[in-house]
Motif scaffolding. Structure first.
Motif: not given
Lengths: 494, 297
Positions: A351-352, A356, A359, A364-365, A367, A378, A380, A429, B163-164, B166-174, B182
């Motif tokens: 991930w990242g 990556t 979505f 929804e993707a 916040n 945050g 990387p 990224l 979904e957001f 998972d989307a953040m996790l996929c971007c490597g955010i801890s 968040e």
């Protein structure tokens, strides 16, 4: 009916201010434009469906109450139909779809067999099984609900008498339909159009409709108007959209990435993946008996196609390690992942860093409670200084991406802006592999061209891209034939 | 002149729209009026006791709320992460501790805290009033922090399906940034603030209840006279009890009300502070939930 002047405000804050909202009798108007800029809200206002309690609305400089009381408005409201973007909001969960399809005046229409046969592509048995169920949020599928609503609209259209007027709105009617169904829908719409002296408005982001209408139905040229809505300094503007512009652009697209034979693959997914009780295989062309291994090469774009609701997003998410598969063999950057691996394995090394994913639904993707600047926090390897953030945004945003833009809450952005932000976040990224799920969703043509330019840069840098999209016109042109795969899936067990 | 009128109008409009602000203003006004009345009619030593009792109770309540937030946040996030990472044994151990606390009535837990406080005072480990008050604060927070923990767990559970994340996790955010910043800070702080306002009332209620229960004395050497004064202990003192008992005269002689509000003020003031504070904070929590539309997840 003629173009409308619409203004809608909430607590003194203008939401819509548009002169010349394109509606004309006897004309099929196709309205494009980035999502979230007010196309649907304006159509709802014209159709008299906006709840005015918290809004200040005026149509043609009349108060909303006066507008709704007009005789001609009452007539075209009564004779018209509105196909909502989200079909569940239209359907009554306490009545079967068949009853709703024959409710009130719709019972008098005689064209139901024809409409159903064509919308279900000759599979009337399947249609019958769907029509006898009560609609629930998860059943029937979004595409099936959309077809039922379209069928209602076509039945209503057939009831129009010469000299009477009706306003028909199709709001994103093809969003959940695959390409074949989308084309059938367009053909059906065109077939019923000459019989109806109605104003028909089709709101969409799907530019592929242009190709179908201009190539297959060129004879209708005088009865079809292509328009595009823009947001200029906070106000909506409607301009003519030139189909040749889109067709010329599509025909100018060339496969991205180097033409030479690929040297090294970075992602490989074996056919036979099983997830959520569904089995998936990849084939090179429809009806191919031999399953292929989906292989994504460094510096090249791979395109995965498949029908609506088949599970393309599920496959991407499983590759990303977000779903636990019942069976899977994936190789990511030289490392093998199977069903034995846990989320933490993806979290630590994929991930990242290696891979990556963008979505499908930006709404929804992201916040919604965050500010634009927080979206970059945050990530990387990305130093989230103001300069860096603005530089990153400049790749997909015009002058709008200035300092104050960083402090805007995400929920205040238009759908198109959110989608671009969603794309920017993943692209900065610079991972080895980029998975894109409907990357052009909600974008206008200009923004789509920018995204494609950015994808080209990513490929030139050596990234590999796996894309899933309904925009076949565009991605077929951007991908080499040897990098196109078709997804097939079937349900296993009860 | 116009600007001050406009400011007044805006303030009144805000109070009308936001019931929690209206009730907070009412609480401040009510306590302010009581103190003004006490200043005139209550003797100075008794008034000092009322003021000290209210101050200690509010400080202890606020401290308990703060500690509950810290404990609840830590335990809620720990539950979530252990579950996510499938750390079964650690999760089971944490659940055991949490369920053990949950299985005891909150009043009993606070009572146990007072018994321990008694032992610590007897052993001369805790001497100062501040330390004693801090002990009571910790005790109350241990009794109530699981409510914050449950709120945090339900928020995390709800957001896990969105979904957001998972989307953040996929971007490597801890994961820890996603959880703390968040989900909990950006998307749950209103829910947490609502819970903390409600807990403030619960903390005061628990403290006053237990103070009243232990008014008979914790041991021969330790009684409410040598632990910090709170509204509960003030109400449990002999003078205040007599003041409250004097209320019964109203049944036979309603005109005695004039005597009550000038001659029996210590007990009446303590009782008023407790009841009025509890009612106001209940209404503040409800008003806040309504104005922020916190009914759903």
């Amino acid at each position: 009916m003629k173009p409308f002047e619409i203004s809608i405000a909430q607590d003194g804050r203008p939401l819509i201010a548009v002169a010349g909202y394109p509606v004309a009798e006897g004309v099929l108007t196709i309205l494009f434009g980035e999502s979230g800029i007010g196309k649907s809200l304006s159509a709802l206002a014209v159709a008299g469906l906006v709840e005015p309690a918290e809004l200040t609305i005026s149509v043609d400089r009349e108060s909303y109450a006066h507008y709704l009381a007009r005789g001609d408005v009452r007539e075209y409201r009564a004779s018209g139909f509105f196909v909502f973007q989200e079909p569940s909001s239209h359907l009554n969960p306490l009545m079967t779809l068949r009853r709703q399809l024959n409710e009130g005046s719709l019972a008098r229409a005689t064209n139901e067999p024809d409409v159903i046969r064509r919308l279900w592509q000759g599979n009337e048995q399947e249609a019958a099984s769907i029509l006898d169920v009560y609609p629930k949020p998860y059943r029937p599928s979004g595409g099936e609900k959309q077809r039922v609503l379209a069928a209602m609209a076509f039945k209503k259209m057939s009831l129009l008498r010469p000299g009477s007027s009706g306003f028909f709105v199709f709001d994103e009617p093809t969003a959940s339909l695959d390409n074949r169904l989308r084309d059938e829908f367009i053909d059906l719409l065109v077939d019923y159009l000459p019989q109806a002296p109605a104003a028909v408005l089709l709101i969409t982001h799907d530019y592929s409709i242009v190709a179908r209408l201009t190539r297959r139905h060129a004879r209708l040229s005088g009865k079809v108007a292509f328009k595009e809505m823009y947001l200029v300094r906070g106000k909506q503007e409607v301009r003519d959209f030139e189909p040749r512009e889109y067709l010329g652009w599509v025909s100018s697209l060339k496969p991205l990435g180097p033409g030479t034979a690929p040297a090294e693959f970075v992602l490989r997914v074996a056919s036979g993946m099983r997830v959520l009780s569904r089995s998936y295989r990849f084939v090179r062309k429809e009806g191919d008996a031999n399953a292929a291994t989906l292989t994504v090469y460094k510096g090249r774009m791979t395109y995965l196609k498949g029908g609506s609701g088949l599970g393309k997003t599920t496959v991407l998410k499983t590759i990303m390690g977000l779903f636990e598969p019942e069976k899977m063999v994936v190789e990511i950057g030289g490392r093998r992942f199977t069903r034995e691996n846990r989320r933490k394995d993806w979290s630590r090394s994929v991930w990242g860093r290696k891979m990556t994913m963008v979505f499908q639904h930006a709404d929804e993707a992201l916040n919604q409670r965050a500010l634009v600047r927080d979206v970059f926090g945050g990530l990387p390897g990305f130093e989230s200084s103001e300069r860096n953030m603005l530089d990153a945004l400049a790749k997909l945003f015009d002058a709008e991406a200035e300092g104050s833009f960083l402090n805007r809450p995400v929920y205040t952005l238009s759908g198109g802006q959110k989608q671009r932000l969603n794309l920017v976040r993943s692209m900065i990224l610079q991972t080895e592999i980029l998975l894109l799920d409907e990357p052009l969703s909600g974008l206008d043509l200009k923004a789509s061209a920018k995204v494609i330019h950015l994808l080209e840069q990513q490929l030139a840098r050596g990234s590999a891209i796996l894309v899933v999209s309904h925009n076949e016109d565009i991605f077929d042109a951007l991908t080499r034939p040897e990098d196109v795969y078709l997804l097939e899936g079937h349900k296993e067990g009860p | 002149m116009d600007s001050s009128r406009q400011f007044l109008r805006q303030s009144l409009g805000l109070i009308r729209r936001r019931k929690e602000l209206a009730w907070f203003c009412m609480w401040c006004a009510g306590i302010g009026c009581l103190f003004l009345w006490d200043e005139i009619f209550l003797n100075a030593p008794a008034f000092d006791r009322v003021r000290a009792a209210l101050f200690n109770t509010l400080v202890s309540g606020a401290g308990a709320v703060f500690l509950s937030l810290v404990l609840g946040w830590a335990s809620g996030a720990a539950f979530f992460l252990l579950e996510q990472r499938r750390a079964r044994y650690s999760f089971a151990l944490l659940s055991l501790v949490a369920n053990a606390i949950r299985s005891l009535p909150q009043v009993v837990l606070v009572l146990v805290g007072y018994v321990l406080l008694n032992q610590l005072i007897l052993a001369e480990i805790i001497r100062s009033e501040t330390a004693q008050l801090a002990w009571v604060t910790v005790t109350v927070s241990v009794a109530v922090f699981l409510e914050v923990s449950d709120t945090i767990r339900s928020r995390l559970e709800y957001f896990r399906s969105l979904e957001f994340i998972d989307a953040m996790l996929c971007c490597g955010i801890s994961e820890s940034r996603i959880i703390h910043r968040e989900i909990l800070w950006r998307n749950s702080r209103e829910h947490l603030l609502h819970k903390l306002i409600a807990l403030f009332g619960v903390a005061i209620f628990l403290q006053c209840s237990v103070d009243f229960i232990v008014s008979v004395g914790l041991s021969t050497n330790v009684s409410l006279s040598n632990v910090p004064l709170t509204l509960g202990s003030l109400l449990a003192s002999v003078d205040s009890k007599q003041d409250i008992l004097a209320l019964s005269n109203l049944f036979s002689d309603p005109a005695y009300i004039t005597e009550i509000v000038v001659r029996h003020l210590q007990g009446v003031s303590a009782a008023f502070c407790i009841v009025f504070t509890l009612v106001c904070f209940f209404m503040i929590a409800n008003g806040y939930a309504r104005s922020r539309r916190l009914n759903g997840p």
